[in-house]
Enzyme design. Structure first.
Site, short mmCIF file in Angstrom:
data_model
loop_
_atom_site.label_atom_id
_atom_site.label_comp_id
_atom_site.label_asym_id
_atom_site.label_seq_id
_atom_site.Cartn_x
_atom_site.Cartn_y
_atom_site.Cartn_z
N GLY A 21 -23.68 20.48 29.66
CA GLY A 21 -22.68 20.96 28.74
C GLY A 21 -21.25 20.74 29.22
CG ASP A 22 -18.07 21.93 27.44
OD1 ASP A 22 -18.42 21.33 26.41
OD2 ASP A 22 -17.59 23.08 27.42
CB CYS B 244 -32.60 21.69 18.81
SG CYS B 244 -31.83 20.97 17.33
NE ARG C 277 -21.09 17.26 23.01
CZ ARG C 277 -20.45 18.38 22.70
NH1 ARG C 277 -19.70 18.42 21.60
NH2 ARG C 277 -20.54 19.44 23.48
N PRO D 203 -30.80 14.35 26.37
CG PRO D 203 -32.42 15.88 25.68
CD PRO D 203 -31.65 15.44 26.89
CE LYS E 146 -30.29 19.30 27.07
NZ LYS E 146 -29.59 20.08 26.04
#
Length: 370
Positions: A231-232, A129, A255, A44, A168
């Site tokens: 992540g990454d 978040c 991303r 998300p 998450k």
């Protein structure tokens, strides 16, 4: 090396990745009573993982579970216009989980029941978040600061619904409070079916590097539920490396999926022992048009504003010349979009910059001011 036996660096990386992927378990994964066809999920992302983006990524192939943008629990139950847009879905948008957040347990329970009553098959609670406006109300990563309170919230949501509930979260609030392993251990006993771990602390925001060792420790803290690393991850090689170095059962990509929409297709190809798919010029142009078309189906003319944020991520990958990317960040009508895309098709590949404009773009100032 003999003449004629030259192999490109890109080809070599591809072959190494294929060999590495053959060592990982690429079978479907179960999250509660749900069977997910791929171990590579769409994470998300606030402002990005709406219906149109999920649909266009699914059409490329290889995607397992997708999760919505985070939705405020109280607004969902109140049926606010924004919350209804965030949870909008369709038959082809499966498997799907809806991510909810709140600092009030009763609101999380009400939202979970609301979703189950309307046929949603998975509920994800946001505890990761880092934004101050989310944390100030007790939601997001703030929940990780109170182990007992977090466990109470998870237990009550799990007891309220029959669909799988997941969480998450981050590694912790800061380096001095890495609560993820302890929370994961307790959450498993509460009946949680899976946990996604973003390998940073709340204090880091999106700065610094992901701590793979921290994800591994969370994997080791549970007995049987899947831990999903996050992540990454920007390339298929990153995803495979995360699984091998942490032992996580799956990987959630955020991303990285905006930077390369074909990343799930490439991972699926590698799992089958195939050379990863590389989109042609026409593939890239069609993707750009298809995403905007799907967005217009839901948001009509407002899509001209909503789509702009994607362009800074897409420009480099889709071969959009810098001046046309700039115009796509400011266009005001569907007709203007179509006109610009025609020019992109004619001038595809003229781009000079090799780094996406929006790469790792975060708000200015310390994370506490977000």
């Amino acid at each position: 090396m003999r003449a004629g036996s030259h192999i490109s660096l890109q080809k070599l990386v591809s072959l190494v990745s294929l060999a590495a992927s053959s060592e990982t378990d690429e079978s479907p994964i179960d999250i509660g009573n749900r069977r997910i066809p791929s171990r590579y999920f769409l994470a998300p992302l606030a402002g990005y993982t709406h219906l149109a983006f999920r649909r266009v990524i699914r059409e490329l192939g290889g995607l397992g579970l997708a999760t919505t943008d985070l939705v405020l629990a109280s607004q969902l139950v109140a049926k606010s216009r924004k919350s209804q847009q965030l949870v909008a879905t369709c038959e082809s948008d499966q498997p799907l989980s809806v991510q909810i957040f709140s600092g009030i347990t009763a609101e999380l329970v009400k939202a979970a029941k609301w979703l189950e009553d309307r046929g949603y098959q998975g509920i994800d609670i946001n505890m990761g978040c880092p934004m101050a406006k989310i944390n100030s109300s007790g939601g997001g990563a703030r929940l990780m600061c109170d182990v007992d309170g977090a466990c109470t919230a998870v237990s009550q949501v799990v007891e309220a619904v029959s669909v799988p509930v997941t969480v998450k979260m981050r590694l912790g609030w800061d380096r001095d409070h890495l609560t993820a392993p302890a929370l994961a251990r307790e959450f498993e006993q509460c009946g949680l079916k899976a946990i996604t771990i973003h390998g940073r602390t709340r204090q880091q925001g999106f700065h610094g590097s992901v701590d793979l060792d921290g994800i591994r420790k969370t994997v080791e803290a549970v007995q049987s539920i899947p831990i999903v690393g996050n992540g990454d991850v920007r390339t298929p090689e990153d995803a495979i490396a995360m699984r091998q170095q942490t032992g996580c059962a799956a990987v959630a990509i955020g991303r990285g999926a905006i930077l390369d929409p074909w990343i799930f297709r490439k991972l699926a190809d590698q799992a089958r022992g195939l050379e990863p798919f590389e989109p042609s010029r026409n593939d890239q142009i069609e993707f750009l048009k298809r995403h905007f078309t799907l967005m217009c189906e839901q948001h009509e003319d407002y899509s001209c504003i909503l789509f702009r944020k994607f362009v800074g991520w897409y420009g480099q990958r889709l071969g959009i010349p810098e001046d046309l990317e700039d115009r796509l960040r400011r266009f005001e009508s569907i007709e203007e979009f179509n006109e610009i895309v025609e020019q992109v098709a004619e001038r595809h590949g003229e781009r000079v910059a090799t780094v996406p404009t929006a790469l790792l773009k975060v708000p200015n100032g310390p994370v506490e001011r977000w």
